[in-house]
Design a protein around this motif. Structure first.
Motif, short mmCIF file in Angstrom:
data_model
loop_
_atom_site.label_atom_id
_atom_site.label_comp_id
_atom_site.label_asym_id
_atom_site.label_seq_id
_atom_site.Cartn_x
_atom_site.Cartn_y
_atom_site.Cartn_z
N CYS A 199 -23.18 17.90 16.02
CA CYS A 199 -21.77 17.65 16.34
C CYS A 199 -21.73 16.67 17.51
O CYS A 199 -22.31 16.93 18.56
CB CYS A 199 -21.08 18.96 16.71
N GLY A 201 -19.22 16.07 19.22
CA GLY A 201 -18.28 16.57 20.23
C GLY A 201 -18.98 17.39 21.29
O GLY A 201 -18.61 17.35 22.47
N CYS A 202 -20.02 18.15 20.88
CA CYS A 202 -20.69 19.03 21.85
C CYS A 202 -22.21 19.02 21.74
O CYS A 202 -22.89 19.75 22.45
CB CYS A 202 -20.17 20.46 21.70
N CYS A 222 -16.76 23.22 14.11
CA CYS A 222 -18.04 23.33 14.81
C CYS A 222 -18.12 24.70 15.49
O CYS A 222 -17.17 25.14 16.14
CB CYS A 222 -18.17 22.22 15.86
N GLY A 224 -20.00 25.42 17.92
CA GLY A 224 -20.21 25.23 19.35
C GLY A 224 -18.91 24.96 20.08
O GLY A 224 -18.61 25.62 21.09
N CYS A 225 -18.13 23.99 19.59
CA CYS A 225 -16.93 23.57 20.36
C CYS A 225 -15.61 23.84 19.65
O CYS A 225 -14.55 23.70 20.25
CB CYS A 225 -17.04 22.08 20.72
ZN ZN Z 1 -19.11 20.76 18.51
#
Ligand code: ZN
Length: 232
Positions: A199, A201-202, A222, A224-225
């Motif tokens: 990802c 983003g993160c 995601c 994670g984020c």
């Molecule tokens: Zn993410």
């Protein structure tokens, strides 16, 4: 185009808009006069006021000297006119003339002192004016460049907003609401691209199963984020 890809298009535009808005804000802030210029402008104003003050004092003193001289002259004329015969009046006139002469001498000393101040103030004003004109010219050169940047950014933003409007028009209301919500929660980034299985983003690794679903154009978040994932 899948819904996720529509949102991704929107996200790319919004990211660019956010970036340009921030830069526009910086450019606007940078156009505020720098402290050095403000200070030199202040110095020139103080110098002008100071000069005016001393010139005014000089003028008043000169007028006073003139008035004392005129009074002394009148008394002298009377003293030597031959019309005054009374001894007391003659003595008074003499005393008055002496007192006026002392006053005049004192005033003339003051005039000289004030003249030195006028000269000092004039010198400081000339120096301050020169410093101001240099700083102002320099700033004008710099801010002309900033002004050009500002215009360029404003124009680019205008175009981006128009594109955004047409891209947003094809997104359904529910997706749009979710997108806006996510943007607010995720520092402006609602849709994150995938690089292979990461990802963007993160930087979390996304499971192979999820990657497959993303490739199929389905709505996947995601782990994670929490951002919506997309294959760019
Ligand atoms: Zn993410």
């Amino acid at each position: 185009m899948t819904q996720v890809h529509q949102l991704y298009q929107l996200q790319k535009l919004d990211t660019e808009i956010d970036d340009k808005k921030k830069r526009l804000g910086d450019v606007l802030k940078a156009q505020k006069e720098p402290p050095a210029l403000v200070a030199v402008r202040q110095r020139a104003a103080v110098a002008a006021a100071e000069l005016q003050k001393w010139q005014g004092k000089h003028q008043n003193l000169t007028l006073e000297v003139g008035s004392v001289s005129a009074k002394a002259k009148t008394s002298e004329t009377r003293l030597y006119s031959g019309k005054v015969t009374n001894t007391k009046e003659l003595t008074d006139l003499q005393h008055e003339i002496e007192a006026l002469a002392r006053r005049k001498a004192a005033l003339e000393d003051e005039v000289l002192e004030v003249l030195v101040k006028v000269e000092d103030a004039q010198r400081e004003k000339t120096a301050a004016d020169e410093a101001l004109s240099t700083a102002a010219a320099q700033w004008e050169k710099q801010s002309a460049h900033l002004k050009a940047d500002q215009n360029e950014l404003a124009l680019a933003l205008h175009k981006l907003m128009q594109s955004r409007q047409s891209k947003a028009a094809v997104v359904d209301a529910a997706s749009m609401q979710e997108y806006e919500q996510l943007r607010k929660q995720k520092h402006g980034l609602a849709v994150a691209g995938l690089r292979v299985n990461m990802c963007l983003g993160c930087r979390t690794t996304v499971s192979a199963n999820k990657v497959k679903e993303v490739d199929e154009g389905r709505k996947v978040y995601c782990g994670g984020c929490g951002r919506l994932l997309v294959t760019p």
